[in-house]
Design a protein around this motif. Structure first.
Motif, short mmCIF file in Angstrom:
data_model
loop_
_atom_site.label_atom_id
_atom_site.label_comp_id
_atom_site.label_asym_id
_atom_site.label_seq_id
_atom_site.Cartn_x
_atom_site.Cartn_y
_atom_site.Cartn_z
N LYS A 7 0.83 -1.18 0.00
CA LYS A 7 0.00 0.00 0.00
C LYS A 7 0.87 1.24 0.00
CE LYS A 7 -3.87 -1.81 2.74
NZ LYS A 7 -4.63 -1.64 3.99
N PRO A 8 0.52 2.30 -0.72
CA PRO A 8 -0.54 2.32 -1.71
C PRO A 8 -0.10 1.61 -3.00
CG PRO A 8 0.65 4.38 -1.77
CD PRO A 8 1.27 3.57 -0.66
N SER A 9 -1.02 1.37 -3.89
CA SER A 9 -0.66 0.76 -5.17
C SER A 9 -0.05 1.79 -6.10
CB SER A 9 -1.89 0.12 -5.83
OG SER A 9 -2.89 1.11 -6.04
N THR A 106 4.42 -0.46 -5.88
CA THR A 106 3.82 0.87 -5.67
C THR A 106 4.38 1.78 -6.74
OG1 THR A 106 3.59 0.58 -3.27
CG2 THR A 106 3.67 2.84 -4.13
#
Lengths: 111, 109
Positions: A7-9, A106
């Motif tokens: 996270k985040p992508s 990410t």
């Protein structure tokens, strides 16, 4: 094989700010790794993160720019500090001592 | 750090044809692994060959390793459109992976 989430992508950030990327594994692992993939390039190892010890950084990467935490055997974070457009990359975590398995990455864009 | 070269940099083939890509490396290895990456997403592990092995098969994949020449090859047989991706070799030494530059494969329908 381990199941790894990040996270985040993706994120778009302003220069001068910092972003913390999380990596979660579904099983306890000793060694975790962080890689960077610059646009159109291959992967480069940033650092090795072992639980209970300081991360070990590869040549060209420093702790002040890429601080890493490893609070337990299933989780790690990588912070990209004081970002510039040159930090725009895909950042991936991986686990494994023989076969290495990677998270989905990410995608970071710095404006 | 980058381990070595991959050849070719890009490959375009017709569906059903075979795709072969080569990887050279420079230092000692424990094993060599091949990965696939679709459109800048995460890496999918394809196959691992140990330093004392010469050839390995997995489904439509065949990997060879020549430690005397410090080179490896990946053969994908009977290619499909879904094989369109970037393929990376990576050598493992002292728990660390070093990646090649990658080969971009396009399979035309």
């Amino acid at each position: 094989s381990a199941v790894i989430s990040q996270k985040p992508s993706r994120d778009i950030c302003q220069r001068g700010t910092s972003l913390t990327i999380q990596c979660q594994v579904d099983s306890q692992v000793t060694m975790m790794f962080w890689y960077r993939q610059q646009p159109g390039q291959s992967l480069t190892l940033i650092a090795t993160a072992n639980q209970g010890s300081e991360a070990t950084y590869e040549s060209g990467f420093v702790i002040d720019k890429f601080p890493i935490s490893r609070p337990n055997l299933t989780f790690s974070t990588l912070t990209v500090s004081n970002m510039s457009p040159e930090d725009s990359s895909i950042y991936l975590c991986s686990v494994g001592v023989d076969t290495q398995y990677f998270g989905p990455g990410t995608r970071l864009t710095v404006l | 750090s980058q381990q070595g070269e991959e050849d070719p940099q890009a490959l375009s083939i017709q569906e059903g044809e075979n795709a072969t890509m080569n990887c050279s490396y420079k230092t000692s290895i424990n094993n060599l692994q091949w990965y696939r990456q679709n459109s800048g997403r995460g890496l999918v592990h394809l196959i691992l060959i140990r330093s004392n092995e010469r050839e390995k098969h997995s489904g439509r994949l065949r990997v060879t390793l020549d430690t005397s020449k410090k080179s490896s090859s990946l053969l994908i047989t009977a290619s499909r459109a879904a094989d369109t991706a970037s393929y990376f070799c990576a050598t493992l030494w002292d728990y660390k992976l070093s990646f090649g530059a990658g080969t971009t494969v396009t399979v035309r329908a």
